[in-house]
Every structure is written in C-alpha cells, then in structure tokens.
Design an enzyme around this catalytic site. Structure first.
Site, PDB file in Angstrom:
ATOM      1  N   LEU A  59      -0.745  -1.604  -8.532  1.00  0.00           N
ATOM      2  CA  LEU A  59      -1.497  -1.820  -7.298  1.00  0.00           C
ATOM      3  C   LEU A  59      -2.220  -3.162  -7.442  1.00  0.00           C
ATOM      4  O   LEU A  59      -3.384  -3.226  -7.817  1.00  0.00           O
ATOM      5  CB  LEU A  59      -2.490  -0.673  -7.080  1.00  0.00           C
ATOM      6  CG  LEU A  59      -3.074  -0.484  -5.683  1.00  0.00           C
ATOM      7  CD1 LEU A  59      -3.642   0.918  -5.541  1.00  0.00           C
ATOM      8  CD2 LEU A  59      -4.147  -1.511  -5.381  1.00  0.00           C
ATOM      9  N   GLU A  61      -1.687  -6.720  -5.238  1.00  0.00           N
ATOM     10  CA  GLU A  61      -0.912  -7.516  -4.285  1.00  0.00           C
ATOM     11  C   GLU A  61      -0.745  -8.968  -4.721  1.00  0.00           C
ATOM     12  O   GLU A  61       0.330  -9.558  -4.529  1.00  0.00           O
ATOM     13  CB  GLU A  61      -1.567  -7.449  -2.903  1.00  0.00           C
ATOM     14  CG  GLU A  61      -1.405  -6.128  -2.197  1.00  0.00           C
ATOM     15  CD  GLU A  61      -2.354  -5.048  -2.690  1.00  0.00           C
ATOM     16  OE1 GLU A  61      -2.167  -3.870  -2.317  1.00  0.00           O
ATOM     17  OE2 GLU A  61      -3.298  -5.393  -3.453  1.00  0.00           O
ATOM     18  N   GLN A  83       2.040  -2.060   1.335  1.00  0.00           N
ATOM     19  CA  GLN A  83       1.960  -0.755   1.990  1.00  0.00           C
ATOM     20  C   GLN A  83       1.418  -0.821   3.409  1.00  0.00           C
ATOM     21  O   GLN A  83       1.903  -0.124   4.291  1.00  0.00           O
ATOM     22  CB  GLN A  83       1.129   0.205   1.141  1.00  0.00           C
ATOM     23  CG  GLN A  83       1.870   0.711  -0.081  1.00  0.00           C
ATOM     24  CD  GLN A  83       1.141   1.838  -0.781  1.00  0.00           C
ATOM     25  OE1 GLN A  83      -0.035   2.081  -0.560  1.00  0.00           O
ATOM     26  NE2 GLN A  83       1.860   2.527  -1.653  1.00  0.00           N
ATOM     27  N   PHE A  84       0.388  -1.623   3.643  1.00  0.00           N
ATOM     28  CA  PHE A  84      -0.154  -1.827   4.984  1.00  0.00           C
ATOM     29  C   PHE A  84      -0.591  -3.281   5.090  1.00  0.00           C
ATOM     30  O   PHE A  84      -1.019  -3.880   4.098  1.00  0.00           O
ATOM     31  CB  PHE A  84      -1.344  -0.902   5.267  1.00  0.00           C
ATOM     32  CG  PHE A  84      -0.969   0.548   5.379  1.00  0.00           C
ATOM     33  CD1 PHE A  84      -0.580   1.084   6.593  1.00  0.00           C
ATOM     34  CD2 PHE A  84      -0.995   1.375   4.266  1.00  0.00           C
ATOM     35  CE1 PHE A  84      -0.226   2.416   6.704  1.00  0.00           C
ATOM     36  CE2 PHE A  84      -0.643   2.707   4.362  1.00  0.00           C
ATOM     37  CZ  PHE A  84      -0.260   3.235   5.580  1.00  0.00           C
ATOM     38  N   ILE A  88      -2.660  -6.778   2.361  1.00  0.00           N
ATOM     39  CA  ILE A  88      -2.043  -8.008   1.882  1.00  0.00           C
ATOM     40  C   ILE A  88      -3.073  -9.056   1.492  1.00  0.00           C
ATOM     41  O   ILE A  88      -2.758 -10.030   0.795  1.00  0.00           O
ATOM     42  CB  ILE A  88      -1.097  -8.579   2.969  1.00  0.00           C
ATOM     43  CG1 ILE A  88       0.014  -9.425   2.356  1.00  0.00           C
ATOM     44  CG2 ILE A  88      -1.870  -9.397   4.011  1.00  0.00           C
ATOM     45  CD1 ILE A  88       1.095  -9.812   3.347  1.00  0.00           C
ATOM     46  N   PRO A  90      -5.523  -9.494  -0.675  1.00  0.00           N
ATOM     47  CA  PRO A  90      -5.630 -10.004  -2.054  1.00  0.00           C
ATOM     48  C   PRO A  90      -4.494 -10.952  -2.443  1.00  0.00           C
ATOM     49  O   PRO A  90      -4.649 -11.752  -3.365  1.00  0.00           O
ATOM     50  CB  PRO A  90      -5.594  -8.721  -2.896  1.00  0.00           C
ATOM     51  CG  PRO A  90      -6.103  -7.666  -1.993  1.00  0.00           C
ATOM     52  CD  PRO A  90      -5.579  -8.026  -0.643  1.00  0.00           C
ATOM     53  N   HIS A 130      -5.855   0.337   7.654  1.00  0.00           N
ATOM     54  CA  HIS A 130      -4.462   0.757   7.731  1.00  0.00           C
ATOM     55  C   HIS A 130      -3.828   0.400   9.081  1.00  0.00           C
ATOM     56  O   HIS A 130      -2.646   0.664   9.276  1.00  0.00           O
ATOM     57  CB  HIS A 130      -4.341   2.270   7.519  1.00  0.00           C
ATOM     58  CG  HIS A 130      -4.582   2.721   6.122  1.00  0.00           C
ATOM     59  ND1 HIS A 130      -5.811   2.626   5.510  1.00  0.00           N
ATOM     60  CD2 HIS A 130      -3.746   3.257   5.200  1.00  0.00           C
ATOM     61  CE1 HIS A 130      -5.730   3.103   4.279  1.00  0.00           C
ATOM     62  NE2 HIS A 130      -4.489   3.489   4.068  1.00  0.00           N
TER      63      HIS A 130
END
Length: 327
Positions: A59, A61, A83-84, A88, A90, A130
């Site tokens: 985990l 990014e 994932q969402f 993004i 980071p 999200h």
C-alpha cells in the site's frame, strides 16, 4: 463476433488480450493478484499470467508509480491500478514530476509508456476520498493523456489504445456504471483513438458535452426534453479530456449555437471552464446564449446519505437546457 459486456468485463478483456499478445505488458497494484482487485477488474489474470506479471504491491502509491516508471524505461509496459482516484495523491509527485516529463526531460530519448487505471466518481456510496473527480489535476499536466470511457465498447478500445500509446495515460473509470449496463463488445482486439470525441446523438438546438457516468445523465435528460418540448440536443462524449478534441467541440457549437457542459467534478476550474474558454476563443460569434455548466458543487464530495444531492441530475440538466434555449 461480439458479446454483451459490462464496463468492468470489457476492461478485464482488454488487459487480458494485451498481456497475451505482448509479453512486456504487466499489471501492478494493491490486491490485484489473488483478490482480483477491489472491483475485480483483474480477476483470473494472476492464475493465467503468474505473480511476475500480475504484481500485488504494498500500500504505497508513490512506490507503485515510481516502480512503474522504472519498468517503462526498461522496456516493459506497466498497467497500474490505483484503488480509488483520490488515493493517487501520494503518487502525484512521481506522475507529475517524472512520468509526465520523461520525454521532455530527455529530449525524446526516453518515454514512460504506462497506464494508470483508477475508478473515480460518486454514486457508489463510498466513504470519504472514495468518490472524488479530480481529473483537472492531470489534464493540467503537459505530458499526460487523460481518458474516460462511458460504455463497455469504448472502455475496451480506449484501454487497448492507451496501453499501446508511448506516453503515460491516466485512465479514469466511472465506478458508478462499472456494472450498470451491458453493451456489445467485439471479441477481437480493436482500438478507439485517443483524443477523439464521439457525437452519440445528433441535434440542432443545443450541444451537451459530458464524459464518464454523466453521459447517461445527459442522454436521459436530452431524451426527456425532446419528448416534452421537442428540442433536439446534440450529445457529445468527449472520451479524452487531454488532449481535447477541439474540432468536434467547435463544429458542434457552430452547428447548434448553444452549449451545456455536464461534469460531476467541482465547478471552479473544472474541465468545463476550459471548454467554455475554447468556445469563446473559437466560436463566440456563433453563440446565441451563454455557455452553461451543470456540475458538482465546490465542496468535498459528501457522505453517502446526501451524495445524490451533490451529483448532477437529469432534472438539473433539463433546467440547464431550458435556460440555454430560452435565453
């Protein structure tokens, strides 16, 4: 031969076919291997291609994107899943400072051919961060292409074209309509060209520009107002937000003399503002009314109990059409 697929099925098939055709294509992301991704977009691919080509990442990014840039410079074609969309951030430094600038920085000697896939948008009852629509971040960055499909056919063809593109592509997938409907999708590989909009309904009274899940909202509103008022709306699916298909936008406005832009991102400095500027620069004398925007509000996307109040609705779009035509 074609089958009826959802958007998510079309995306899975696009990756599968490109991985089978080209050994350089590989996937990276959190939980994309054994679990098949949070929306199951990569389901079954690790069994077919193995963990060296379908890579479950930590985990992190920034690490995922940074590693993918290195892979791209080494001859691979990474397809990243975030994932969402709001997750993004980071990785923004890697995307904006490195992936987007690689061709410019090396005077064309190197390029970062990679795709970053990520679901975006509200309407799925997700918690905070999200449901964001921050496409403007990327459309403002030279060196990136920004692509948004609105239907299964385009999802497959645009993703194949994005994987084959020599430069980095941000591929935004409207989560609300991942499985909302099915359309015919050819079994064979095909490409939908990047940077080319599509007129999905011809009309002469007003041009409506939208993308992603807002296409269905715009189309439903256009059909309803035609039945109620007899007004014919021209609905244009932009499909690529950067580079914009300037010719299709301007030709449509010249034809109808009116324009309405529908997007769920925040209104201030959204893509709609750029489209208005383009129309003012190149088609101002053709306008019979000011260009109108129907958008999300300038607030964080709210929690799911009032999420629907944030999103543009068919009623709001119909009001915008009426105000524009009756100006």
């Amino acid at each position: 031969m074609s089958r009826k697929f959802t958007i998510i099925q079309a995306i899975t098939e696009a990756m599968d076919q490109k991985m089978e055709e080209d050994q350089r294509v590989m996937l990276l992301g959190q939980d994309i291997g054994v679990n098949g991704g949070v929306f199951r977009a990569t389901e079954g691919l690790i069994e077919k291609y193995g963990p060296e080509r379908v890579v479950d990442t930590p985990l992190a990014e920034a690490g995922i994107v940074g590693s993918s840039i290195g892979l791209a410079l080494s001859g691979f074609i990474p397809v990243v899943e975030i994932q969402f969309l709001a997750f993004i951030q980071p990785g923004l430094e890697q995307i904006v400072s490195h992936a987007a600038r690689m061709r410019f920085r090396t005077r064309g000697q190197f390029h970062a051919g990679m795709v970053i896939r990520t679901p975006y948008g509200a309407g799925i009852r997700g918690p905070e961060l999200h449901s964001e629509s921050i496409e403007t971040f990327f459309a403002h960055t030279p060196g990136l292409k920004v692509v948004v499909p609105s239907n299964p056919y385009d999802a497959k063809g645009l993703l194949i074209a994005a994987i084959e593109d020599p430069d980095p592509v941000i591929f935004l997938e409207p989560a609300k309509i991942y499985r909302a409907f099915k359309d015919e999708v050819p079994e064979e590989m095909y490409r939908v060209p990047l940077g080319k909009a599509k007129i999905i309904q011809e009309g002469e009274d007003v041009s409506i520009f939208a993308w992603g899940s807002m296409i269905r909202v715009a189309m439903n509103a256009a059909k309803q107002i035609e039945q109620e008022k007899g007004w014919r709306c021209e609905v244009v699916d932009l499909r690529t937000l950067y580079p914009l298909d300037r010719d299709t936008i301007i030709d449509s406005v010249k034809k109808t003399g009116r324009a309405l832009i529908v997007h769920e991102a925040h209104k201030t400095m959204g893509i709609g503002a750029e489209i208005i500027s383009l129309i003012n620069d190149e088609a101002l004398v053709y306008l019979r009314a000011p260009v109108k925007r129907i958008t999300g509000f300038d607030v964080p996307v709210p929690q799911f109990s009032i999420e629907d109040d944030y999103l543009p609705t068919e009623h709001r779009v119909k009001q915008g059409i009426a105000e524009t035509i009756l100006f």
